[in-house]
Scaffold this active site. Sequence first.
Site, PDB file in Angstrom:
ATOM      1  N   HIS A 268       0.454  -0.963  -0.302  1.00  0.00           N
ATOM      2  CA  HIS A 268      -0.206   0.018   0.120  1.00  0.00           C
ATOM      3  C   HIS A 268       1.428   1.153  -0.057  1.00  0.00           C
ATOM      4  O   HIS A 268       0.488   2.609  -1.147  1.00  0.00           O
ATOM      5  CB  HIS A 268      -0.893  -0.362   0.934  1.00  0.00           C
ATOM      6  CG  HIS A 268      -1.751   1.326   1.414  1.00  0.00           C
ATOM      7  ND1 HIS A 268      -3.117   1.900   0.946  1.00  0.00           N
ATOM      8  CD2 HIS A 268      -1.266   2.243   2.296  1.00  0.00           C
ATOM      9  CE1 HIS A 268      -3.462   2.514   1.309  1.00  0.00           C
ATOM     10  NE2 HIS A 268      -2.551   3.182   2.018  1.00  0.00           N
ATOM     11  N   GLU A 269       1.440   1.441   0.594  1.00  0.00           N
ATOM     12  CA  GLU A 269       2.848   2.525   1.110  1.00  0.00           C
ATOM     13  C   GLU A 269       3.137   2.739  -0.100  1.00  0.00           C
ATOM     14  O   GLU A 269       4.085   3.976  -0.837  1.00  0.00           O
ATOM     15  CB  GLU A 269       3.736   2.423   1.745  1.00  0.00           C
ATOM     16  CG  GLU A 269       2.859   1.925   3.282  1.00  0.00           C
ATOM     17  CD  GLU A 269       2.180   2.749   4.209  1.00  0.00           C
ATOM     18  OE1 GLU A 269       2.637   4.812   3.242  1.00  0.00           O
ATOM     19  OE2 GLU A 269       1.244   3.125   4.666  1.00  0.00           O
ATOM     20  N   HIS A 272       1.622   4.405  -3.058  1.00  0.00           N
ATOM     21  CA  HIS A 272       1.634   5.802  -3.031  1.00  0.00           C
ATOM     22  C   HIS A 272       2.668   6.653  -3.878  1.00  0.00           C
ATOM     23  O   HIS A 272       2.344   6.978  -4.496  1.00  0.00           O
ATOM     24  CB  HIS A 272       1.276   6.205  -1.747  1.00  0.00           C
ATOM     25  CG  HIS A 272       0.466   6.288  -0.120  1.00  0.00           C
ATOM     26  ND1 HIS A 272      -0.392   6.850  -1.615  1.00  0.00           N
ATOM     27  CD2 HIS A 272      -0.304   5.286   0.552  1.00  0.00           C
ATOM     28  CE1 HIS A 272      -1.361   6.544  -0.041  1.00  0.00           C
ATOM     29  NE2 HIS A 272      -0.971   5.839   0.761  1.00  0.00           N
ATOM     30  N   GLU A 345      -5.998   7.242  -0.939  1.00  0.00           N
ATOM     31  CA  GLU A 345      -5.866   6.152  -0.368  1.00  0.00           C
ATOM     32  C   GLU A 345      -6.844   5.350  -0.687  1.00  0.00           C
ATOM     33  O   GLU A 345      -6.234   3.760  -0.518  1.00  0.00           O
ATOM     34  CB  GLU A 345      -6.739   5.858   1.140  1.00  0.00           C
ATOM     35  CG  GLU A 345      -5.554   7.195   2.096  1.00  0.00           C
ATOM     36  CD  GLU A 345      -4.872   7.017   2.082  1.00  0.00           C
ATOM     37  OE1 GLU A 345      -4.119   5.501   2.041  1.00  0.00           O
ATOM     38  OE2 GLU A 345      -3.324   7.751   1.899  1.00  0.00           O
ATOM     39  N   ASP A 349      -4.397   0.920  -1.588  1.00  0.00           N
ATOM     40  CA  ASP A 349      -5.255   0.299  -1.657  1.00  0.00           C
ATOM     41  C   ASP A 349      -5.341  -0.979  -2.907  1.00  0.00           C
ATOM     42  O   ASP A 349      -5.430  -2.362  -2.868  1.00  0.00           O
ATOM     43  CB  ASP A 349      -6.853  -0.290  -1.301  1.00  0.00           C
ATOM     44  CG  ASP A 349      -6.478   0.529   0.612  1.00  0.00           C
ATOM     45  OD1 ASP A 349      -5.491   0.820   0.988  1.00  0.00           O
ATOM     46  OD2 ASP A 349      -8.106   1.063   1.102  1.00  0.00           O
TER      47      ASP A 349
HETATM   48 ZN   LIG Z   1      -2.122   5.389   2.805  1.00  0.00          ZN
END
Ligand SMILES: [Zn+2]
Length: 403
Positions: A268-269, A272, A345, A349
């Site tokens: 997930h990070e 980004h 976000e 995801d």
């Molecule tokens: Zn996040």
Amino acid sequence: MILAAIVIDYAVGLAADILNLKALRLEVPDPLKDVYKSDDYRRSQQYTHVTTIFGIVKGTILQAAILVFWFAGGFGAIDRLVHSPGLPLIIEGLLFIGILLAGYALLELPFSVYHTFVIEERFGFNRTTRATFALDCLKGLGLALILGAPLLAGILALFEYGGSYAWLYAWAAVTVYTLTVQFIAPVWIMPLFNKFTPMTDGELKEAILGYSRSVAFPVANVFVMDGSRRSTRSNAYFTGFGRNKRIALFDTLVKQHTVQEIVAVLAHEIGHYKKKHIIKDLLVSVAHTGLLFFLLSVFLNAPGLYEAFHTEQSVYAGLVFFSLLYTPVEMVVSIVTNAISRVHERQADHFAAATTKEPLSLAEALKKLSANNLTNLTPHPFYVFVNYSHPPLLQRINAIRGK
Ligand SMILES: [Zn+2]
């Protein structure tokens, strides 16, 4: 106008808080049945209740204090105090703003103590000792003096002597300064508060490196951070950029999650980064700084601003009063940036679910994180609209499952 600004900001926050309390439900929403055991669900609601009431009390007292201080002529009194010894203008400004900030920090301190040692303690989150708390305060103060004072002095000087383009110079200066601080923070500042240990070889490190190779995202620096020194909460994040870029996993995260779940959180990070959220957020914040300084330059020369607070016209006083006038703009900006963040976000995801071997690991990890942090499972949509930088858990899990 300033009074209206403060009241509107307060009222919107209060309305969101009250709606959020009313939205607490006895029943767990169906897809989240397995997040909490029944007892813990009740505890999570109590936690939301207690922290919300605490927030309302704190917000009310702090806002009231500002109004009382204002109408009792406090701003004028401090202005005369720093003006009387005939010091250079910039020093006067630093003293004026320093005294106000110190007063506000002192007023806030008991709330911070109560939050850490009473509320967080009661719900079993707190691991902060009194010594750590006191040291954190001192380090924070030291950083504010070392990092904040020169920047403030620079801004005051630019607006004092910079002519009509001062706001452009201040914009450029603050942007360069912020980027520099962000660049050095992982190496020079964050280690002042936490210990970062390079991750040791083993199954987890193998899995992380394997995943990062599979998405062509080289991670050289994976660190475990001693988050457990202050709290039982867990998290993971990226900091810095360029050569200083690093991933930090809380030791609490490593302890409580399976390898697959941690890889999912990491994915997930990385999402980004891959979706360019970091650079987009940066551009938005640079634009915001520009807007702020432009509006400041417009209002600095409005005599009404100083009449309202019973002070002489000065750059430093204007800076403080403008920050009060700016509250509603700040609220709108934060609602917009929160909305952008929630989209980001969701995209991160999606990236994680699409690139890890077991897409549902992320859903499992999010559930565990939520349970561990006593997250409110049924936030009110208006509260989410105003305050949430992440979509509520139910929406995230439904999206990950492709519903
Ligand atoms: Zn996040």
